[in-house]
Enzyme design. Structure first.
Site, PDB file in Angstrom:
ATOM      1  N   LEU A  18      -2.801  -3.066   2.386  1.00 47.46           N
ATOM      2  CA  LEU A  18      -2.262  -2.604   1.395  1.00 47.46           C
ATOM      3  C   LEU A  18      -1.121  -2.767   0.959  1.00 47.46           C
ATOM      4  O   LEU A  18      -1.203  -3.397  -0.092  1.00 47.46           O
ATOM      5  CB  LEU A  18      -2.216  -0.975   1.088  1.00 47.46           C
ATOM      6  CG  LEU A  18      -3.563   0.321   1.696  1.00 47.46           C
ATOM      7  CD1 LEU A  18      -2.383   2.220   2.005  1.00 47.46           C
ATOM      8  CD2 LEU A  18      -4.591  -0.043   1.305  1.00 47.46           C
ATOM      9  N   CYS A  85       4.765   0.432   2.517  1.00 46.15           N
ATOM     10  CA  CYS A  85       3.588   0.252   3.031  1.00 46.15           C
ATOM     11  C   CYS A  85       3.016   0.589   4.823  1.00 46.15           C
ATOM     12  O   CYS A  85       2.260   0.691   5.396  1.00 46.15           O
ATOM     13  CB  CYS A  85       2.197  -0.180   2.497  1.00 46.15           C
ATOM     14  SG  CYS A  85       1.805  -0.662   0.761  1.00 46.15           S
ATOM     15  N   TYR A 166       0.097  12.895  11.602  1.00 45.77           N
ATOM     16  CA  TYR A 166      -0.282  12.272  10.511  1.00 45.77           C
ATOM     17  C   TYR A 166      -0.388  12.897   9.397  1.00 45.77           C
ATOM     18  O   TYR A 166       0.584  12.414   8.869  1.00 45.77           O
ATOM     19  CB  TYR A 166      -1.385  11.440  10.541  1.00 45.77           C
ATOM     20  CG  TYR A 166      -1.409   9.995  10.003  1.00 45.77           C
ATOM     21  CD1 TYR A 166      -0.584   9.169   9.464  1.00 45.77           C
ATOM     22  CD2 TYR A 166      -3.025  11.113   8.755  1.00 45.77           C
ATOM     23  CE1 TYR A 166      -1.168   7.930   9.038  1.00 45.77           C
ATOM     24  CE2 TYR A 166      -2.973   9.908   7.886  1.00 45.77           C
ATOM     25  CZ  TYR A 166      -2.313   8.402   8.177  1.00 45.77           C
ATOM     26  OH  TYR A 166      -2.752   7.582   6.816  1.00 45.77           O
TER      27      TYR A 166
END
Length: 260
Positions: A18, A85, A166
């Protein structure tokens, strides 16, 4: 914010996935781009390709991030765009029992903290230091000094089995978006966050093709993995639209993740 050669940007995690797509998109719009990453060979390759600057940066270290901004600003001037990112992932159940011998184990706090330090604290560290630099800029039209885009994940809202750490790290990014936007509102700095779904990035590179095909088929429409270029298009839209601020936007083909 109108993108042109007078604007400079920093993209963390810009060596691949990304981040690399966003760095390329910004450079194509005329922006001077500095890439922060630990992948020196790949980062330098992307920087050379786009005529940008590579800085070897560990987002978990104040000293490393400070050095990165110093080098980036020496090359390109004070950035008015930051796209975060940089990130990683791991997966393990909070507590589980072995099917083979019944052994019980739990998710180590050290592994949990490691992910939080990279994905959440690392993001905040870069945002805070970049915003402090943006405060030195003269305001543009509408009093704007800068635009920041952070990266969360649909796991912030639809965390799957094994994703407690996460999901917590990405949920934290979502949770701090509006407060940071409010912190910086009187200084003309906008802050938005993208929540990507299942994207075709290096994190999926090792997955067998049947696994990738199954993931793609789970997306309502379009039935495929997201493309890094599509993330970059949304990031640029957030940067260029002066009225977009304090928003968390899913980019996921309408997927809602199942428990596993």
């Amino acid at each position: 914010m109108e993108l042109d050669t007078t604007i400079s940007a920093v993209v963390t995690g810009g060596a691949s996935g990304l981040g690399a797509a966003t760095a390329r998109a910004l450079a194509a719009a005329g922006v001077k781009v500095a890439i922060f990453d630990l992948q020196a060979e790949k980062g330098q390759q992307v920087a050379t390709e786009i005529g940008g600057t590579f800085c070897a940066v560990d987002v978990t270290s104040d000293e490393s991030v400070d050095a990165g901004f110093t080098n980036a600003r020496a090359a390109n001037g004070q950035e008015s765009i930051l796209v975060c990112c940089a990130g990683t992932g791991n997966a393990m159940k909070t507590a589980s029992r072995s099917k083979e011998d019944g052994t019980i184990k739990h998710f180590p706090a050290e592994a949990f903290n490691w992910l939080i330090q990279i994905n959440l604290v690392g993001t905040f560290r870069c945002v805070a230091k970049s915003a402090a630099g943006m405060l030195t800029l003269d305001p543009r039209e509408d009093g704007e000094r800068g635009a920041i885009v952070m990266t969360a994940s649909v796991a912030a809202e639809d965390g799957q089995i094994g994703q407690a750490a996460y999901s917590a790290s990405k949920g934290g990014v979502v949770g701090m978006t509006l407060p940071i936007a409010r912190d910086l509102m009187n200084e003309g700095i906008r802050v938005n966050t993208i929540l990507p779904g299942i994207f075709d990035t290096p994190l999926l590179a090792a997955a067998p093709q049947p696994v990738k095909d199954a993931l793609a088929a789970s997306v309502p429409f379009p039935k495929r993995l997201g493309r890094p270029e599509e993330y970059a298009r949304l990031a640029l839209a957030m940067i260029e639209n002066p009225y977009m601020n304090g928003e968390d936007v899913r980019l996921d083909g309408a997927i809602r993740m199942a428990p596993r």
